[in-house]
Motif scaffolding. Structure first.
Motif, mmCIF file in Angstrom:
data_model
loop_
_atom_site.group_PDB
_atom_site.id
_atom_site.type_symbol
_atom_site.label_atom_id
_atom_site.label_comp_id
_atom_site.label_asym_id
_atom_site.label_seq_id
_atom_site.Cartn_x
_atom_site.Cartn_y
_atom_site.Cartn_z
ATOM 1 N N ALA A 156 82.827 -28.246 2.906
ATOM 2 C CA ALA A 156 83.707 -28.177 1.741
ATOM 3 C C ALA A 156 83.168 -27.147 0.763
ATOM 4 C CB ALA A 156 83.803 -29.544 1.067
ATOM 5 N N MET A 157 84.049 -26.295 0.258
ATOM 6 C CA MET A 157 83.661 -25.239 -0.666
ATOM 7 C C MET A 157 84.648 -25.169 -1.820
ATOM 8 S SD MET A 157 82.421 -22.317 2.041
ATOM 9 C CE MET A 157 83.443 -22.929 3.369
ATOM 10 N N PRO A 158 84.284 -24.510 -2.909
ATOM 11 C CA PRO A 158 85.166 -24.458 -4.078
ATOM 12 C C PRO A 158 86.397 -23.590 -3.848
ATOM 13 C CG PRO A 158 83.242 -23.064 -4.416
ATOM 14 C CD PRO A 158 82.980 -23.844 -3.154
ATOM 15 N N LEU A 159 87.372 -23.766 -4.712
ATOM 16 C CA LEU A 159 88.615 -23.013 -4.626
ATOM 17 C C LEU A 159 88.687 -21.875 -5.642
ATOM 18 C CD1 LEU A 159 91.474 -25.639 -4.081
ATOM 19 C CD2 LEU A 159 90.995 -23.649 -2.654
ATOM 20 N N ASP A 160 87.650 -21.704 -6.436
ATOM 21 C CA ASP A 160 87.712 -20.692 -7.482
ATOM 22 C C ASP A 160 87.071 -19.367 -7.095
ATOM 23 O OD1 ASP A 160 85.150 -21.673 -7.425
ATOM 24 O OD2 ASP A 160 84.891 -21.702 -9.602
ATOM 25 N N ARG A 161 86.512 -19.276 -5.912
ATOM 26 C CA ARG A 161 85.917 -18.016 -5.479
ATOM 27 C C ARG A 161 85.853 -17.977 -3.950
ATOM 28 N NH1 ARG A 161 82.523 -21.381 -7.971
ATOM 29 N NH2 ARG A 161 80.633 -22.117 -6.924
ATOM 30 N N GLY A 162 85.910 -16.751 -3.430
ATOM 31 C CA GLY A 162 85.915 -16.568 -1.985
ATOM 32 C C GLY A 162 87.292 -16.145 -1.499
ATOM 33 N N ALA A 163 87.332 -15.325 -0.457
ATOM 34 C CA ALA A 163 88.599 -14.776 0.032
ATOM 35 C C ALA A 163 89.579 -15.864 0.456
ATOM 36 C CB ALA A 163 88.323 -13.823 1.198
ATOM 37 N N SER A 164 89.128 -16.797 1.283
ATOM 38 C CA SER A 164 90.042 -17.852 1.734
ATOM 39 C C SER A 164 90.480 -18.737 0.580
ATOM 40 C CB SER A 164 89.385 -18.694 2.828
ATOM 41 O OG SER A 164 88.213 -19.329 2.363
ATOM 42 N N ALA A 165 89.606 -18.936 -0.411
ATOM 43 C CA ALA A 165 89.982 -19.731 -1.587
ATOM 44 C C ALA A 165 91.116 -19.051 -2.341
ATOM 45 C CB ALA A 165 88.776 -19.909 -2.504
ATOM 46 N N HIS A 166 91.032 -17.743 -2.521
ATOM 47 C CA HIS A 166 92.083 -17.016 -3.233
ATOM 48 C C HIS A 166 93.408 -17.087 -2.466
ATOM 49 C CE1 HIS A 166 89.149 -15.839 -6.035
ATOM 50 N NE2 HIS A 166 88.637 -14.806 -5.388
ATOM 51 N N LEU A 168 94.386 -19.534 -0.391
ATOM 52 C CA LEU A 168 94.915 -20.897 -0.502
ATOM 53 C C LEU A 168 95.514 -21.144 -1.877
ATOM 54 C CD1 LEU A 168 92.068 -22.860 1.338
ATOM 55 C CD2 LEU A 168 94.332 -22.276 2.221
ATOM 56 N N MET A 169 94.862 -20.661 -2.912
ATOM 57 C CA MET A 169 95.386 -20.835 -4.265
ATOM 58 C C MET A 169 96.646 -19.998 -4.494
ATOM 59 S SD MET A 169 93.840 -23.064 -6.117
ATOM 60 C CE MET A 169 94.378 -22.537 -7.757
ATOM 61 N N ALA A 170 96.650 -18.775 -3.968
ATOM 62 C CA ALA A 170 97.774 -17.870 -4.201
ATOM 63 C C ALA A 170 99.085 -18.445 -3.688
ATOM 64 C CB ALA A 170 97.504 -16.520 -3.530
ATOM 65 N N PHE A 171 99.014 -19.168 -2.567
ATOM 66 C CA PHE A 171 100.244 -19.662 -1.958
ATOM 67 C C PHE A 171 100.448 -21.170 -2.152
ATOM 68 C CE2 PHE A 171 99.224 -15.692 0.134
ATOM 69 C CZ PHE A 171 100.447 -15.039 0.087
ATOM 70 N N THR A 172 99.715 -21.727 -3.109
ATOM 71 C CA THR A 172 99.944 -23.122 -3.497
ATOM 72 C C THR A 172 100.005 -23.248 -5.016
ATOM 73 O OG1 THR A 172 97.554 -23.614 -3.386
ATOM 74 C CG2 THR A 172 98.883 -24.111 -1.427
ATOM 75 N N GLY A 173 100.577 -22.233 -5.656
ATOM 76 C CA GLY A 173 100.829 -22.325 -7.086
ATOM 77 C C GLY A 173 99.814 -21.691 -7.992
ATOM 78 N N GLY A 174 98.852 -20.943 -7.467
ATOM 79 C CA GLY A 174 97.850 -20.297 -8.316
ATOM 80 C C GLY A 174 98.492 -19.297 -9.276
ATOM 81 N N THR A 175 98.032 -19.271 -10.506
ATOM 82 C CA THR A 175 98.661 -18.442 -11.539
ATOM 83 C C THR A 175 97.770 -17.328 -12.080
ATOM 84 O OG1 THR A 175 97.963 -20.026 -13.244
ATOM 85 C CG2 THR A 175 100.152 -20.349 -12.264
ATOM 86 N N LEU A 176 96.555 -17.206 -11.588
ATOM 87 C CA LEU A 176 95.657 -16.171 -12.088
ATOM 88 C C LEU A 176 96.060 -14.798 -11.549
ATOM 89 C CD1 LEU A 176 92.195 -17.960 -11.737
ATOM 90 C CD2 LEU A 176 93.616 -17.725 -13.786
ATOM 91 N N PRO A 177 95.660 -13.735 -12.211
ATOM 92 C CA PRO A 177 95.984 -12.385 -11.723
ATOM 93 C C PRO A 177 95.529 -12.147 -10.280
ATOM 94 C CG PRO A 177 95.173 -12.264 -13.966
ATOM 95 C CD PRO A 177 94.992 -13.689 -13.530
ATOM 96 N N VAL A 178 94.374 -12.697 -9.907
ATOM 97 C CA VAL A 178 93.893 -12.509 -8.542
ATOM 98 C C VAL A 178 94.849 -13.158 -7.536
ATOM 99 C CG1 VAL A 178 92.453 -14.599 -8.582
ATOM 100 C CG2 VAL A 178 91.902 -12.730 -7.007
ATOM 101 N N HIS A 179 95.475 -14.264 -7.916
ATOM 102 C CA HIS A 179 96.413 -14.934 -7.015
ATOM 103 C C HIS A 179 97.686 -14.099 -6.846
ATOM 104 C CE1 HIS A 179 94.290 -18.720 -8.718
ATOM 105 N NE2 HIS A 179 93.603 -18.199 -7.720
#
Length: 250
Positions: A156-166, A168-179
């Motif tokens: 288990a790893m965090p969702l706030d950093r790392g390529a796969s984290a970005h 997963l967040m981008a396509f599940t509602g992430g709102t940051l510029p990186v998403h």
């Protein structure tokens, strides 16, 4: 005269007002259970054996408390204790991990894709899914190189950093510029973000009705996987992710 014990009537509930319910399941907590789970989390970095002192220190518990909780975990197979007195994970987490992966029913399609990805890039391949506020490495394929990034399946790893984290967040509602950038490009690159000595490239995998299934990617040491190499690998990762998406109905 005989006296009767009569239970007082419960106060009538006002019409139109629903009965009060307890807190959401996620907010209901049992301290003893959470303390026991911290003992299991002590092995999350891949350590195979821990003494009672090491176990209690990592979990932030008194040795006497850790000893009692470990006894319960041993009885249910979550921990095992060797003849020398050290603790290790028992068979139950492995069994539950298999059931967790089976719940996704993706192994037959994802594992061959990871094998191809590793063969084409030479780096460790992984397939990640989102689980609440963290990401789980559901499947992995190690790099054949002697110096490589080691990630265990189930880690288990965090969702706030790392390529796969970005991804997963981008396509599940992430709102940051990186998403937003990942949604536009369809690919994410991370250089020294989760760990200053590692880098990764990941792309989304979709299923039916465009539902995100996970993130497919590669990761490795920055001595090999720098910015230029990540750019070279990005189209390969995207190609395999798209092929896997088509295979899964995306």
């Amino acid at each position: 005269m005989t006296s009767l014990d009569v239970k007082p009537e419960a106060p009538a509930r006002r019409r139109g007002r629903p009965a009060q319910s307890g807190p959401p399941a996620a907010d209901q907590r049992v301290d003893a259970v959470e303390r026991a789970l911290t003992l299991l989390e002590a092995f999350a970095d891949g350590t195979k054996l821990l003494t009672l002192t090491e176990l209690s220190t990592r979990a932030g518990l008194y040795p006497s408390t850790a000893l009692r909780l470990a006894g319960s975990l041993i009885r249910f197979g979550y921990l095992a204790r060797g003849a020398e007195g050290s603790y290790r994970l028992g068979p139950t987490p492995l069994r539950l991990g298999g059931l967790y992966r089976a719940g996704y029913d993706l192994a037959e399609q994802v594992r061959p894709a990871l094998v191809r990805l590793v063969a084409r890039t030479g780096e460790t391949g992984g397939f990640y899914v989102r689980d609440g506020d963290r990401r789980i490495c559901l499947f992995r394929e190690p790099s054949p190189r002697p110096i490589r990034l080691h990630i265990e399946e189930g880690a288990a790893m965090p969702l706030d950093r790392g390529a796969s984290a970005h991804v997963l967040m981008a396509f599940t509602g992430g709102t940051l510029p990186v998403h937003e950038a990942v949604r536009q490009a369809g690919i994410a690159t991370s250089i020294g973000e989760r760990d200053r000595e590692t880098a990764a490239v990941a792309a989304p995998v979709f299923g039916r009705a465009g539902r995100l299934l996970g993130a497919l990617g590669v990761s490795g040491p920055m001595v090999r996987l720098g910015v230029s190499e990540a750019e070279r690998m990005a189209p390969i990762v995207q190609e395999e992710a798209r092929a896997l998406s088509q295979l899964l109905g995306g």
